[in-house]
Scaffold this motif. Sequence first.
Motif, PDB file in Angstrom:
ATOM      1  N   SER A  33      37.791  30.054  42.990  1.00 15.03           N
ATOM      2  CA  SER A  33      38.524  30.697  41.898  1.00 15.03           C
ATOM      3  C   SER A  33      39.854  31.283  42.374  1.00 15.03           C
ATOM      4  CB  SER A  33      37.678  31.799  41.268  1.00 15.03           C
ATOM      5  OG  SER A  33      37.509  32.898  42.165  1.00 15.03           O
ATOM      6  N   ARG A  37      43.496  30.499  40.676  1.00 11.50           N
ATOM      7  CA  ARG A  37      44.237  31.582  40.018  1.00 11.50           C
ATOM      8  C   ARG A  37      45.637  31.733  40.604  1.00 11.50           C
ATOM      9  NH1 ARG A  37      42.079  37.814  39.076  1.00 11.50           N
ATOM     10  NH2 ARG A  37      43.882  38.502  37.830  1.00 11.50           N
ATOM     11  N   GLU A  41      49.136  31.327  38.464  1.00 11.29           N
ATOM     12  CA  GLU A  41      50.117  32.420  38.385  1.00 11.29           C
ATOM     13  C   GLU A  41      51.445  32.076  39.053  1.00 11.29           C
ATOM     14  OE1 GLU A  41      49.753  35.164  36.793  1.00 11.29           O
ATOM     15  OE2 GLU A  41      47.648  35.814  36.789  1.00 11.29           O
TER      16      GLU A  41
END
Length: 289
Positions: A33, A37, A41
């Motif tokens: 994860s 992420r 971003e």
Amino acid sequence: MGLCDIEEIRSVLGRHGFHFSKSLGQNFLTDASVPARIAAESGAEQYKNAVEIGPGMGCLTAELCGRAERVVSVELDRALLPVLDETLAAFDNVEVVQGDVLALDLAALVREKFGGAEAVACANLPYYITTPALSALLDCGAFRRITVMVQREVAQRICAEPGSAAYSAFSIYVQYRAAAEILFDVPAECFTPRPKVDSAVLRLTPLTEPPVKVGNEKQMFALVRAAFNMRRKTLVNALGPVIGGEMGKEEIAALLESVGLDARIRGERLSIADYARLSDAIDSKREGR
């Protein structure tokens, strides 16, 4: 291929006879994860081109490849090149460049690989090169966004406000060049080998203009360095090495008061705007002599 799966990591690295290097600060992510992420971003999807520093196994690289049109990944350790050949074989939009981020001309790299188009930078930075690597990424002026994983304490220092224990000369250096934001923490158990400290993901958005105007940028940062080199001393005493040859303590105290600062203040309490005013006041005093 599960590039964050601990058994898959061991299998791939074992096939290539790879051993982790403590001197290079190598710690690979085991929580899928996290790279997902970071890539989400990073701005890679928006700006199309991404430079990654230190791909390791390639877990973040793969996530970037799914979002950017082109990814250039810079890896220092030659022993990882055959590993990356295997783990990134499914992607045709990535190029791995062997090199040292601290020695590369990053602006030239972006021009060469992306034709001068906009780009973002991503990195899982080894702790021992965090400060110089971040400086290189910011100073090259080649990136619209810089998203990096660093030691959590460093991220907190970069984003610290005046007067806080974490506030430092590097806080001012970064905040003068970019808007800094901590996105999320990454616990030590998300890595193999497990590091001794937790990490955080930091996003830097380089500013088109500094947050304040100052006539002599070099002098302003000389004042900043002097103040934090003698953090426990009042600014009157700390500034001696910079302007003590021109002014006595009483003159320095009067100069501080002329820009609205208490003569007993310490440098760690000054904002960037305060340092800019002080630097300009020093120049004005010189011109008035």
